[in-house]
Motif scaffolding. Structure first.
Motif, short mmCIF file in Angstrom:
data_model
loop_
_atom_site.label_atom_id
_atom_site.label_comp_id
_atom_site.label_asym_id
_atom_site.label_seq_id
_atom_site.Cartn_x
_atom_site.Cartn_y
_atom_site.Cartn_z
N LYS A 241 -2.77 16.66 -22.93
CA LYS A 241 -3.22 15.37 -23.25
C LYS A 241 -2.29 14.21 -22.67
O LYS A 241 -2.73 13.25 -22.27
N ILE A 242 -0.90 14.74 -22.52
CA ILE A 242 0.00 13.88 -21.93
C ILE A 242 -0.51 13.68 -20.22
O ILE A 242 -0.38 12.78 -19.93
N ALA A 243 -0.86 14.72 -19.84
CA ALA A 243 -1.25 14.74 -18.39
C ALA A 243 -2.64 13.90 -17.95
O ALA A 243 -2.79 12.91 -17.24
N VAL A 244 -3.45 13.87 -19.03
CA VAL A 244 -4.65 13.27 -18.82
C VAL A 244 -4.41 11.69 -19.21
O VAL A 244 -5.24 10.84 -18.45
N ILE A 245 -3.34 11.08 -19.78
CA ILE A 245 -3.24 10.07 -19.87
C ILE A 245 -2.20 9.46 -18.74
O ILE A 245 -2.52 8.40 -18.04
N ALA A 246 -1.04 10.42 -18.48
CA ALA A 246 -0.15 9.82 -17.37
C ALA A 246 -0.70 9.91 -16.35
O ALA A 246 -0.18 9.07 -15.39
N ILE A 247 -1.44 10.68 -15.58
CA ILE A 247 -1.68 10.94 -14.13
C ILE A 247 -2.57 9.82 -13.56
O ILE A 247 -2.24 9.21 -12.72
N PRO A 248 -3.66 9.27 -14.41
CA PRO A 248 -4.27 8.02 -13.91
C PRO A 248 -3.25 6.91 -13.90
O PRO A 248 -3.37 6.09 -12.93
N ILE A 249 -2.32 6.62 -14.80
CA ILE A 249 -1.59 5.65 -14.99
C ILE A 249 -0.47 5.56 -13.71
O ILE A 249 -0.32 4.46 -12.93
N THR A 250 0.02 7.00 -13.41
CA THR A 250 0.76 6.89 -12.18
C THR A 250 0.09 6.77 -10.65
O THR A 250 0.73 5.93 -10.05
N ILE A 251 -1.02 7.21 -10.80
CA ILE A 251 -2.10 6.95 -9.58
C ILE A 251 -2.04 5.46 -9.47
O ILE A 251 -1.85 4.88 -8.40
N GLY A 252 -2.36 4.79 -10.54
CA GLY A 252 -2.56 3.28 -10.47
C GLY A 252 -1.25 2.65 -10.19
O GLY A 252 -1.39 1.58 -9.37
N ALA A 253 -0.31 3.08 -10.69
CA ALA A 253 1.17 2.48 -10.10
C ALA A 253 1.53 2.71 -8.59
O ALA A 253 2.45 2.06 -8.28
N THR A 254 0.78 3.70 -8.19
CA THR A 254 1.09 3.97 -6.59
C THR A 254 0.18 3.08 -5.73
O THR A 254 0.67 3.18 -4.59
N ILE A 255 -0.69 2.57 -6.31
CA ILE A 255 -1.84 2.08 -5.39
C ILE A 255 -1.13 0.76 -4.66
O ILE A 255 -1.23 0.70 -3.42
N MET A 256 -0.73 -0.18 -5.33
CA MET A 256 -0.05 -1.28 -4.81
C MET A 256 1.09 -1.07 -3.93
O MET A 256 1.01 -1.66 -2.59
N PRO A 257 1.96 -0.22 -4.02
CA PRO A 257 3.17 0.20 -3.22
C PRO A 257 2.49 0.70 -1.74
O PRO A 257 2.93 0.21 -0.76
N LEU A 258 1.46 1.52 -1.89
CA LEU A 258 0.79 2.25 -0.56
C LEU A 258 0.15 1.13 0.05
O LEU A 258 -0.17 1.17 1.04
N VAL A 259 -0.70 0.21 -0.65
CA VAL A 259 -1.49 -0.98 -0.17
C VAL A 259 -0.34 -1.92 0.64
O VAL A 259 -0.53 -2.10 1.94
N ASN A 260 0.81 -1.91 0.02
CA ASN A 260 1.88 -2.67 0.78
C ASN A 260 2.24 -2.36 2.00
O ASN A 260 2.51 -3.08 2.92
N LEU A 261 2.39 -0.78 1.97
CA LEU A 261 2.59 0.00 3.44
C LEU A 261 1.55 -0.47 4.48
O LEU A 261 1.88 -0.64 5.56
N ILE A 262 0.54 -0.30 4.11
CA ILE A 262 -0.92 -0.22 4.94
C ILE A 262 -0.85 -1.66 5.38
O ILE A 262 -1.13 -1.96 6.48
N ASP A 263 -0.79 -2.64 4.53
CA ASP A 263 -0.84 -4.10 4.75
C ASP A 263 0.33 -4.52 5.74
O ASP A 263 -0.26 -5.36 6.75
N ALA A 264 1.28 -3.82 6.03
CA ALA A 264 2.25 -4.13 6.86
C ALA A 264 1.61 -4.06 8.37
O ALA A 264 1.87 -4.71 9.22
N ALA A 265 1.16 -2.95 8.51
CA ALA A 265 0.47 -2.68 9.86
C ALA A 265 -0.58 -3.60 9.93
O ALA A 265 -0.89 -4.15 11.18
N ILE A 266 -1.55 -3.58 9.10
CA ILE A 266 -2.82 -4.76 9.32
C ILE A 266 -2.31 -6.03 9.53
O ILE A 266 -2.94 -6.76 10.56
N VAL A 267 -1.31 -6.71 8.78
CA VAL A 267 -1.01 -8.00 8.74
C VAL A 267 -0.66 -8.26 10.35
O VAL A 267 -1.06 -9.40 10.94
N ASN A 268 0.47 -7.56 10.77
CA ASN A 268 0.92 -7.62 12.01
C ASN A 268 0.03 -7.61 13.15
O ASN A 268 -0.03 -8.51 14.01
N ILE A 269 -0.94 -6.56 12.96
CA ILE A 269 -1.91 -6.28 14.20
C ILE A 269 -2.85 -7.79 14.24
O ILE A 269 -3.16 -8.15 15.19
N ARG A 270 -3.41 -8.12 13.14
CA ARG A 270 -4.34 -9.23 13.06
C ARG A 270 -3.53 -10.65 13.29
O ARG A 270 -4.09 -11.78 13.92
#
Length: 542
Positions: A241-270
């Motif tokens: 039950k801990i895993a069922v609750i924690a894993i999606p929240i953890t994935i959600g918490a990593t979305i924006m940091p990963l987006v920022n990493l990808i954003d760095a390349a996209i923004v400079n290119i454009r």
């Protein structure tokens, strides 16, 4: 268990969060002056990696512990609540050992991969924190589940105090040491001393939580002795039950940091595609990430405090099938979020340029150029506040996967908007901020629709949106004119900004009381609320 106050719990955590942020700023500035640019070059990769790895250990698990403990306390299963804590603490110990081993024993390899070999010693100095912070988080989640927010707040402040003072002391001693220590340079040693602050802070925070737990142990044992329930869940089931609750929240918490990493390349290119040279593109991206985004992150501390208080209260009411109390709690959480988000956004929007000049006086041109980007992000902050609150409510009712999917959908659209708008020369870096705003609008809308579907929650637009929005709009206009008048009179940007902010806080505070966006009873729950209420009574502001 007596119902704890959402307002009081959020206020306690908000005050602690602000103190922690201020102490954090106090740490980075003198550290940079002490060890210089080369030292910071060794410090930054180690601390960034530590912060990223910490997300996996602490983003979702404390929320899962808080939710599960709250549900069991709500039904009188205090013995099971204690078992959830102890089992999760063991899990956190295992995670901590894994994190420590990865960062400590593979630091040389990682440092080579990031092309900063001198950061290896800093990584080793940070590694003990990865061992201790997850354990500390299990204690925090346990107390949050019992709707006790003071232990978390106290431990956060103690942790940061240890980090700041011991980290700076270690950095100074190691950087200025005349003795050659194992062949490391002064820059490497100074950076490692700064990173040691994270480990020292973890020790201070964990010891504080253990002391608080021992003090509370007598009351916990008494409740367990009085527990007449016969529930006994297998450890494997609890972990699942801990895993069922924690894993999606953890994935959600990593979305924006990963987006920022990808954003760095996209923004400079454009930006290059828009006709800017490489130097200009890097400067504009630095203005977005270094000047504008940190300002938006500061008030987000208060939003996080609301969520930490909201999740256990919603979980408890949902478990008891007290749907009216659950929805009332969600409604109060949304109202608190908007009462805070609207004035923060309006104030920063009105004083974007002056605030940036106050913080970066030696970077006048960059500060002024960043103002439109910051103003765009001010709009996004309101929707980010909605997302943060709605996410807490959805987590409380066991729908933790939903906000992750909604944010991911928003991020997909963000890339499209950023890709198109950033390449328009007249818009340039503002396009990236527009992309973020659109992502938050989409995610907030989807979260609200999902919450309405699963709970029947009805938003009260007058109390929740229109009243604080009107008060914030009036405050923003007055603050803008006040700044212009003060600057014309005093000629000092710093003093004019500070006086304008103070005036804005007072104006908004009076207006929010006059239009009855917050009640006297709710005000009494915040720190120093009784004294504030007494003053308001004398001034007849109710």
């Amino acid at each position: 268990m007596a119902k704890k106050s959402l307002v009081k719990g959020a206020a306690v955590l908000a005050v602690a969060g602000i103190v922690v942020k201020v102490l954090g700023a106090f740490f980075r500035i003198p550290l940079g002056n002490m060890i210089g640019a080369e030292g910071m070059a060794n410090y930054s990769p180690a601390y960034s990696l530590y912060a990223f790895m910490l997300v996996f250990a602490t983003a979702g698990l404390p929320v899962a512990i808080s939710k599960m403990v709250s549900e069991r306390c709500a039904t009188g299963q205090f013995r099971e609540a204690e078992r959830v804590f102890k089992i999760s603490r063991t899990l956190m110990m295992i995670i901590g050992v894994i994190g420590f081993c990865l960062l400590f024993f593979f630091s040389d390899t990682i440092a080579e991969l990031v092309k900063v070999p001198g950061s290896a010693l800093s990584m080793k100095a940070t590694a003990p924190a990865l061992l201790l912070v997850p354990i500390m988080s299990s204690y925090r989640g346990y107390f949050q589940g019992m709707q006790e927010m003071v232990p978390t707040a106290v431990s956060q402040v103690v942790e940061q105090i240890f980090r700041v003072f011991l980290g700076l002391a270690a950095a100074w001693i190691l950087y200025n040491s005349a003795t050659d220590i194992m062949g490391f340079t002064n820059d490497e040693r100074g950076a490692a001393g700064g990173c040691f602050g994270a480990s020292a802070g973890a020790v201070g925070g964990l010891v504080t939580m253990m002391i608080i737990y021992m003090i509370a142990r007598k009351g916990i044992k008494r409740r367990i002795r009085n527990d007449r329930t016969r529930e006994w869940e297998l450890a494997g089931s609890i972990l699942k039950k801990i895993a069922v609750i924690a894993i999606p929240i953890t994935i959600g918490a990593t979305i924006m940091p990963l987006v920022n990493l990808i954003d760095a390349a996209i923004v400079n290119i454009r930006l290059l595609d828009a006709g800017f040279d490489e130097s200009a593109a890097e400067t504009m991206y630095g203005q977005l990430t270094g000047f504008a985004e940190p300002l938006i992150a500061f008030p987000q501390v208060i939003m996080t405090s609301i969520v930490l208080s909201l999740v256990p209260m919603v979980s408890a009411a949902h478990r008891l099938r007290n749907y009216q109390e659950r929805n009332n709690t969600i409604s109060l959480g949304m109202r608190m979020a908007m009462i805070i988000a609207f004035p923060c956004a309006a104030g920063m929007f009105s004083l974007a340029g002056p605030i940036l000049l106050l913080l970066y006086p030696t970077q006048r041109a960059s500060a002024l150029n960043t103002a439109p980007t910051l103003q765009t992000l001010c709009v996004s902050f309101v929707f980010l506040a909605v997302i943060t609150t709605m996410t807490g409510a959805l987590q409380g009712i066991g729908k933790q996967v939903v906000p992750v999917i909604n944010l991911f959908l928003g991020v997909i659209v963000k890339f499209g908007v950023t890709w198109v708008m950033t390449a328009v020369p007249q818009i340039n870096i503002i396009g990236a901020a527009l992309g973020t705003t659109v992502a938050y609008v989409i995610a907030a809308t989807l979260d609200f629709a999902a919450l309405k579907k699963f709970t029947g929650f009805e938003l009260k637009p007058g109390m929740t949106i229109f009243r604080p929005l009107a008060a914030s709009a009036v405050m923003g206009v007055i603050v803008a004119f006040a700044y212009k008048g003060l600057f014309a009179l005093l000629g000092s940007n710093s003093i004019s900004v500070l006086l304008s902010v103070v005036a804005g806080v007072c104006i908004y505070g009076v207006m929010i009381l006059k239009i009855k966006a917050i009640s006297r009873e709710e005000l009494m729950e915040v720190p120093a609320g009784k004294k504030i209420a007494a003053v308001c009574d004398k001034l007849r502001l109710w």
